[in-house]
Design an enzyme around this catalytic site. Structure first.
Site, PDB file in Angstrom:
ATOM      1  N   ASP A  28     -15.430 -23.028   4.354  1.00 27.42           N
ATOM      2  CA  ASP A  28     -14.793 -21.934   5.087  1.00 27.42           C
ATOM      3  C   ASP A  28     -13.379 -21.699   4.561  1.00 27.42           C
ATOM      4  O   ASP A  28     -12.510 -22.558   4.712  1.00 27.42           O
ATOM      5  CB  ASP A  28     -14.759 -22.309   6.575  1.00 27.42           C
ATOM      6  N   GLY A  29     -13.177 -20.525   3.969  1.00 24.40           N
ATOM      7  CA  GLY A  29     -11.831 -20.132   3.556  1.00 24.40           C
ATOM      8  C   GLY A  29     -11.734 -19.757   2.089  1.00 24.40           C
ATOM      9  O   GLY A  29     -11.974 -20.577   1.211  1.00 24.40           O
ATOM     10  N   GLY A  30     -11.442 -18.488   1.834  1.00 24.58           N
ATOM     11  CA  GLY A  30     -11.199 -18.044   0.453  1.00 24.58           C
ATOM     12  C   GLY A  30     -12.444 -17.953  -0.412  1.00 24.58           C
ATOM     13  O   GLY A  30     -12.351 -18.037  -1.638  1.00 24.58           O
ATOM     14  N   GLY A  46      -8.525 -14.078   4.706  1.00 24.91           N
ATOM     15  CA  GLY A  46      -7.920 -13.478   3.520  1.00 24.91           C
ATOM     16  C   GLY A  46      -6.975 -14.368   2.737  1.00 24.91           C
ATOM     17  O   GLY A  46      -6.178 -13.870   1.940  1.00 24.91           O
ATOM     18  N   HIS A  74     -20.693 -16.498  11.744  1.00 22.83           N
ATOM     19  CA  HIS A  74     -19.596 -17.438  11.970  1.00 22.83           C
ATOM     20  C   HIS A  74     -18.585 -16.797  12.927  1.00 22.83           C
ATOM     21  O   HIS A  74     -18.059 -15.717  12.668  1.00 22.83           O
ATOM     22  CB  HIS A  74     -18.943 -17.754  10.623  1.00 22.83           C
ATOM     23  N   MET A  91     -11.379 -23.495  16.739  1.00 25.44           N
ATOM     24  CA  MET A  91     -10.041 -23.911  16.285  1.00 25.44           C
ATOM     25  C   MET A  91      -9.170 -23.966  17.531  1.00 25.44           C
ATOM     26  O   MET A  91      -8.313 -23.113  17.764  1.00 25.44           O
ATOM     27  CB  MET A  91      -9.516 -22.910  15.253  1.00 25.44           C
ATOM     28  N   MET A 100      -9.997 -19.056  18.287  1.00 25.86           N
ATOM     29  CA  MET A 100      -8.629 -19.585  18.118  1.00 25.86           C
ATOM     30  C   MET A 100      -7.906 -19.526  19.456  1.00 25.86           C
ATOM     31  O   MET A 100      -8.026 -18.533  20.172  1.00 25.86           O
ATOM     32  CB  MET A 100      -7.869 -18.735  17.097  1.00 25.86           C
ATOM     33  N   GLY A 116     -15.398 -14.269   5.111  1.00 21.12           N
ATOM     34  CA  GLY A 116     -14.831 -13.286   6.028  1.00 21.12           C
ATOM     35  C   GLY A 116     -14.411 -12.030   5.308  1.00 21.12           C
ATOM     36  O   GLY A 116     -15.133 -11.030   5.279  1.00 21.12           O
ATOM     37  N   SER A 117     -13.230 -12.071   4.679  1.00 20.41           N
ATOM     38  CA  SER A 117     -12.683 -10.854   4.074  1.00 20.41           C
ATOM     39  C   SER A 117     -13.559 -10.310   2.947  1.00 20.41           C
ATOM     40  O   SER A 117     -13.803  -9.105   2.876  1.00 20.41           O
ATOM     41  CB  SER A 117     -11.248 -11.085   3.612  1.00 20.41           C
ATOM     42  N   MET A 125     -12.789 -27.044   5.542  1.00 19.41           N
ATOM     43  CA  MET A 125     -11.859 -25.914   5.444  1.00 19.41           C
ATOM     44  C   MET A 125     -11.223 -25.927   4.059  1.00 19.41           C
ATOM     45  O   MET A 125     -10.669 -26.945   3.637  1.00 19.41           O
ATOM     46  CB  MET A 125     -10.739 -26.035   6.489  1.00 19.41           C
ATOM     47  N   GLY A 183      -6.630 -20.516  10.514  1.00 20.92           N
ATOM     48  CA  GLY A 183      -5.830 -19.614  11.343  1.00 20.92           C
ATOM     49  C   GLY A 183      -5.877 -18.166  10.932  1.00 20.92           C
ATOM     50  O   GLY A 183      -5.679 -17.285  11.758  1.00 20.92           O
ATOM     51  N   PHE A 184      -6.150 -17.915   9.661  1.00 22.24           N
ATOM     52  CA  PHE A 184      -6.106 -16.539   9.165  1.00 22.24           C
ATOM     53  C   PHE A 184      -7.189 -16.302   8.116  1.00 22.24           C
ATOM     54  O   PHE A 184      -7.484 -17.205   7.326  1.00 22.24           O
ATOM     55  CB  PHE A 184      -4.737 -16.251   8.510  1.00 22.24           C
ATOM     56  N   HIS A 224     -16.999 -21.770  15.433  1.00 21.81           N
ATOM     57  CA  HIS A 224     -15.966 -22.637  14.854  1.00 21.81           C
ATOM     58  C   HIS A 224     -14.788 -22.666  15.818  1.00 21.81           C
ATOM     59  O   HIS A 224     -14.014 -21.711  15.903  1.00 21.81           O
ATOM     60  CB  HIS A 224     -15.576 -22.056  13.486  1.00 21.81           C
ATOM     61  N   SER A 245     -17.995 -14.398   8.540  1.00 20.50           N
ATOM     62  CA  SER A 245     -17.022 -14.637   9.603  1.00 20.50           C
ATOM     63  C   SER A 245     -16.589 -13.328  10.243  1.00 20.50           C
ATOM     64  O   SER A 245     -15.967 -12.474   9.588  1.00 20.50           O
ATOM     65  CB  SER A 245     -15.799 -15.359   9.034  1.00 20.50           C
ATOM     66  N   ASP A 303     -15.078 -17.369  14.814  1.00 19.68           N
ATOM     67  CA  ASP A 303     -13.850 -18.173  14.821  1.00 19.68           C
ATOM     68  C   ASP A 303     -13.130 -18.037  16.147  1.00 19.68           C
ATOM     69  O   ASP A 303     -12.585 -16.977  16.464  1.00 19.68           O
ATOM     70  CB  ASP A 303     -12.924 -17.699  13.694  1.00 19.68           C
TER      71      ASP A 303
HETATM   72  C1  DX5 Z   1      -9.916 -19.206   8.983  1.00 22.51           C
HETATM   73  C2  DX5 Z   1     -11.313 -19.047   9.533  1.00 22.51           C
HETATM   74  C3  DX5 Z   1     -12.260 -18.467   8.571  1.00 22.51           C
HETATM   75  C4  DX5 Z   1     -11.882 -17.114   8.035  1.00 22.51           C
HETATM   76  C5  DX5 Z   1     -12.342 -17.064   6.623  1.00 22.51           C
HETATM   77  O1  DX5 Z   1      -9.162 -19.990   9.803  1.00 22.51           O
HETATM   78  O2  DX5 Z   1     -11.843 -20.278   9.971  1.00 22.51           O
HETATM   79  O3  DX5 Z   1     -13.599 -18.483   9.067  1.00 22.51           O
HETATM   80  O4  DX5 Z   1     -12.442 -16.045   8.740  1.00 22.51           O
HETATM   81  O5  DX5 Z   1     -11.906 -15.854   6.072  1.00 22.51           O
HETATM   82  P1  DX5 Z   1     -11.859 -15.619   4.512  1.00 22.51           P
HETATM   83  O6  DX5 Z   1     -13.292 -15.688   4.015  1.00 22.51           O
HETATM   84  O7  DX5 Z   1     -11.266 -14.273   4.399  1.00 22.51           O
HETATM   85  O8  DX5 Z   1     -11.011 -16.709   3.909  1.00 22.51           O
HETATM   86 ZN    ZN Z   2     -14.031 -20.398  10.448  1.00 22.53          ZN
END
Ligand code: DX5
Ligand code: ZN
Length: 210
Positions: free
Chosen positions: A176-178, A146, A34, A69, A38, A198-199, A138, A143-144, A67, A9, A36
């Site tokens: 997607d997420g964490g 990390g 990926h 959002m 927003m 992502g992170s 998800m 939205g964020f 993606h 991401s 994102d």
């Molecule tokens: C969050 C995004 C994700 C985000 C995942 O709303 O859709 O794609 O970048 O980031 P990590 O992998 O850090 O949870």
């Molecule tokens: Zn995403």
């Protein structure tokens, strides 16, 4: 063995050097990127849109896993397709005429994905599962980057895998997420195909062997 796809991401990349980020995606055996999007309404922040995607499209041949959002994604899919999106995923919670929008994305020659936030059950998208190319589960509230993975969301991956086997459907399941080295085994075990990170990917800690 089933092959899995890594889709880093860009949300956690250095936005002042997206060329370097895309190079890293290629070096680390990613199967997609990926992106994102927003809109500041569906989720609080605003990231990037069609002009940025168009500009970085020339830097890689990896598929762009976009993606959305955003609210009212139907107003934007044409321009994201023109900008270079390959997979266009929108949220079940963001629009009403989902069947129509999936057909429309297909008519643009793109793969269509549907995403559900943690509080949305798989049953909310049951009817359109035969139509989609990808289901994005998800595992954090969108939205964020990390955030920590919410464990109950992993059960939805297993449920989607079971439905796919029982009904002979063809969608890919994405998470997607964490996702990091600690949480990856549980989602692989549940049957995921596309892993978004992502992170953990951009801080260099993620070990991708799949
Ligand atoms: C969050 C995004 C994700 C985000 C995942 O709303 O859709 O794609 O970048 O980031 P990590 O992998 O850090 O949870
Ligand atoms: Zn995403």
């Amino acid at each position: 063995m089933k092959s899995r796809i890594l889709s880093p991401s860009l949300l956690s990349a250095d936005f002042s050097n997206l060329a370097e980020a895309l190079k890293l995606c290629e070096e680390k055996k990613s199967g997609a990127v990926h992106i994102d999007v927003m809109d500041g309404h569906f989720v609080p922040q605003i990231t990037y849109g069609q002009p940025v995607i168009k500009s970085v499209r020339k830097l890689t041949s990896l598929p762009f896993d976009v993606h959305l959002m955003v609210e009212r994604p139907e107003e934007m899919v044409d321009t994201f397709a023109q900008a270079g999106a390959d997979w266009i995923t929108f949220h079940q919670e963001a629009t009403v005429h989902i069947d129509r929008l999936i057909s429309h994305i297909h008519s643009l020659g793109k793969k269509a994905g549907i995403s559900i936030v943690p509080s949305t059950p798989v049953s909310a998208i049951k009817e359109i599962l035969p139509e989609v190319d990808l289901v994005l589960v998800m595992t954090v509230n969108p939205g964020f980057g990390g955030q920590k993975l919410i464990p109950y969301c992993v059960e939805k991956i297993a449920e989607l895998d079971l439905i796919r086997k029982e009904k002979n459907y063809n969608y890919l399941i994405s998470v997607d997420g964490g996702i990091n080295n600690e949480t990856l085994p549980s989602v692989l075990e549940a049957g995921v195909d596309v892993v978004v990170s992502g992170s953990a990917f951009f801080n260099g800690s993620f070990n991708w062997e799949a």
